[in-house]
Write a protein that holds these residues in place. Structure first.
Motif, PDB file in Angstrom:
ATOM      1  N   LYS A 179       0.846  -1.356  -0.141  1.00  0.00           N
ATOM      2  CA  LYS A 179      -0.087  -0.051   0.156  1.00  0.00           C
ATOM      3  C   LYS A 179       0.944   1.059  -0.011  1.00  0.00           C
ATOM      4  O   LYS A 179       2.066   1.215   0.497  1.00  0.00           O
ATOM      5  CB  LYS A 179      -0.825   0.125   1.180  1.00  0.00           C
ATOM      6  N   LYS A 181       1.304   5.526   0.608  1.00  0.00           N
ATOM      7  CA  LYS A 181       1.174   6.537   1.712  1.00  0.00           C
ATOM      8  C   LYS A 181      -0.152   6.747   2.105  1.00  0.00           C
ATOM      9  O   LYS A 181      -0.572   7.009   3.276  1.00  0.00           O
ATOM     10  CB  LYS A 181       1.991   7.574   1.506  1.00  0.00           C
ATOM     11  N   LYS A 182      -1.182   6.746   1.182  1.00  0.00           N
ATOM     12  CA  LYS A 182      -2.481   6.840   1.465  1.00  0.00           C
ATOM     13  C   LYS A 182      -3.387   5.530   1.568  1.00  0.00           C
ATOM     14  O   LYS A 182      -4.547   5.468   1.520  1.00  0.00           O
ATOM     15  CB  LYS A 182      -2.987   7.834   0.304  1.00  0.00           C
ATOM     16  N   ASN A 183      -2.714   4.456   1.896  1.00  0.00           N
ATOM     17  CA  ASN A 183      -3.137   3.298   2.143  1.00  0.00           C
ATOM     18  C   ASN A 183      -3.991   2.851   0.973  1.00  0.00           C
ATOM     19  O   ASN A 183      -4.877   1.848   0.978  1.00  0.00           O
ATOM     20  CB  ASN A 183      -4.163   3.433   3.316  1.00  0.00           C
ATOM     21  N   THR A 184      -3.542   3.077  -0.425  1.00  0.00           N
ATOM     22  CA  THR A 184      -3.983   2.516  -1.766  1.00  0.00           C
ATOM     23  C   THR A 184      -3.228   1.468  -2.185  1.00  0.00           C
ATOM     24  O   THR A 184      -2.092   1.478  -2.078  1.00  0.00           O
ATOM     25  CB  THR A 184      -4.014   3.735  -2.583  1.00  0.00           C
ATOM     26  N   THR A 185      -3.851   0.491  -2.481  1.00  0.00           N
ATOM     27  CA  THR A 185      -3.223  -0.908  -3.100  1.00  0.00           C
ATOM     28  C   THR A 185      -3.232  -0.445  -4.367  1.00  0.00           C
ATOM     29  O   THR A 185      -4.222  -0.153  -5.208  1.00  0.00           O
ATOM     30  CB  THR A 185      -4.174  -1.964  -2.794  1.00  0.00           C
TER      31      THR A 185
END
Length: 402
Positions: A179, A181-185
């Motif tokens: 992920k 830094k914005k917790n996006t995969t």
């Protein structure tokens, strides 16, 4: 294909903007066998890979090297879903030089259109975000107003497809999805099933009547040292080459529809020699696509860029330097298409000064002085009324011959 779920993925979400169709066909399923419904009442399979000619459903850009300038506005999914907002934006185009709309058809929320295709449904996303109810009717209206229609497809930053198909994501060393830094995969750019998914999304939109496919997020995520190491299953070759290979495959299939194939890239790509860490390399990508769209937003350049104390306060100097360099690089590459560089212009405020009509005028002037006529304005909320005073009433060429 490594798993059946990705076939479901690849066709479940329709949506950067990359024929070697056999090389990217998942699990041996031919492109002609995949339904391409784009509205609730569409149940027939599309024709095979042959592209339609002009029809009542929209005109095609018949000459891929067309020198007609594109001066466009970005429309997010919510603007495209609103009948009222579309009327307002069409009115801007009718009364100014604007002749194109870049419309989100696949963004980070998933698809922005209805589909009955069971292979697309899994990755359709859009929960709580709605979709365009009738893509073909919208395109008919836009074409009636002589507006070029461009489908924006967010490609490798695809958390919707990643959540539905974790086996096709970028991984950590322990095998779990990575992920940012914005917790996006993110999905894995080396994965050919991901390629096929996005290309079929493009083909579906071309059958609906779009004139051009624009791939966004044609890149890898930034490999910040503070984040875990990125692992790419199936990795083969450098990042820059796999992005070029994807666009080669995608553009070849898009061209069969008589449509343009274009790609968004970071502004820095115009001036940096070699590839950025995210894999974008001007010399590899520019010869492949019909137009490169560098995001040369002055606010995104650091202190000291181009010798400027505050790049955001110098929109003309930033853009004329960046796009002149792009022009020079294309000349060396032998890329001679007149409007092959079509920069994104900053129609938003990020820091000081506030951006308004004067800053748009300066950015436009910079593009013309760098030898190009086309550009697209970006406002994340698609709010362009404050910038209308910067627009001319008709589309006239202003580019300088370098």
């Amino acid at each position: 294909m490594r798993s059946l779920s990705l076939v479901t993925l690849a066709f479940a979400a329709c949506g950067a903007g990359d024929s070697r169709a056999p090389a990217v066909t998942a699990a041996g399923v031919s492109a002609a066998s995949v339904p391409g419904a784009v509205s609730q009442d569409t149940t027939k399979k599309p024709a095979a890979a042959t592209a339609p000619t002009d029809s009542a459903r929209g005109r095609r850009i018949k000459t891929l090297g067309d020198s007609t300038p594109v001066r466009g506005l970005y429309l997010n999914r919510f603007a495209a879903q609103s009948t009222k907002r579309m009327r307002e934006l069409i009115a801007i185009a009718d009364s100014t030089e604007i002749n194109a709309f870049v419309i989100d058809v696949k963004d980070e929320f998933g698809l922005n259109f209805k589909t009955v295709d069971p292979l697309f449904v899994k990755n359709s996303g859009g929960m709580g975000h709605g979709v365009m109810t009738d893509v073909r009717a919208l395109l008919d209206s836009l074409h009636a107003h002589k507006i070029i229609t461009i489908a924006r497809i967010v490609t490798f930053k695809d958390p919707v497809a990643a959540a539905a198909n974790p086996q096709h994501t970028i991984r950590k060393t322990d095998g779990t999805p990575w992920k940012d830094k914005k917790n996006t995969t993110w999905v894995n750019p080396y994965d050919r099933d991901i390629w096929e998914y996005n290309i079929r999304v493009a083909e579906t939109m071309l059958r609906a009547g779009f004139d051009e496919i624009q791939f966004d997020y044609i890149r890898f995520p930034e490999p910040y040292k503070s984040l875990p190491t990125q692992v790419f299953p199936g990795e083969k070759g450098p990042k820059s080459q796999v992005l070029a290979d994807f666009l080669t495959a995608a553009c070849d299939r898009i061209h069969k529809f008589g449509a343009r194939c274009t790609a968004d890239v970071f502004g820095l790509v115009t001036t940096v020699n070699g590839a950025l860490e995210i894999g974008q390399d001007w010399s590899k990508l520019a010869p492949i696509v019909d137009a490169m769209l560098p995001m040369v937003y002055p606010s995104h350049y650091p202190h000291g860029a181009f010798g400027l104390e505050r790049p955001n306060a110098e929109p003309y100097k930033v853009i004329v330097a960046a796009i002149t360099k792009a022009h020079q690089r294309n000349d060396k590459l032998g890329v001679k298409t007149p409007e092959q560089v079509r920069p994104w212009l900053q129609a938003f405020t990020l820091g000081k000064p506030a951006y308004g009509p004067d800053q748009i005028k300066e950015q436009k002037r910079a593009v013309y002085d760098a030898g190009y006529d086309g550009w697209v304005m970006w406002h994340p909320g698609s709010k362009y009324e404050p910038f209308v005073p910067a627009l001319e009433r008709t589309l006239l060429s202003h580019k300088k011959k370098l």
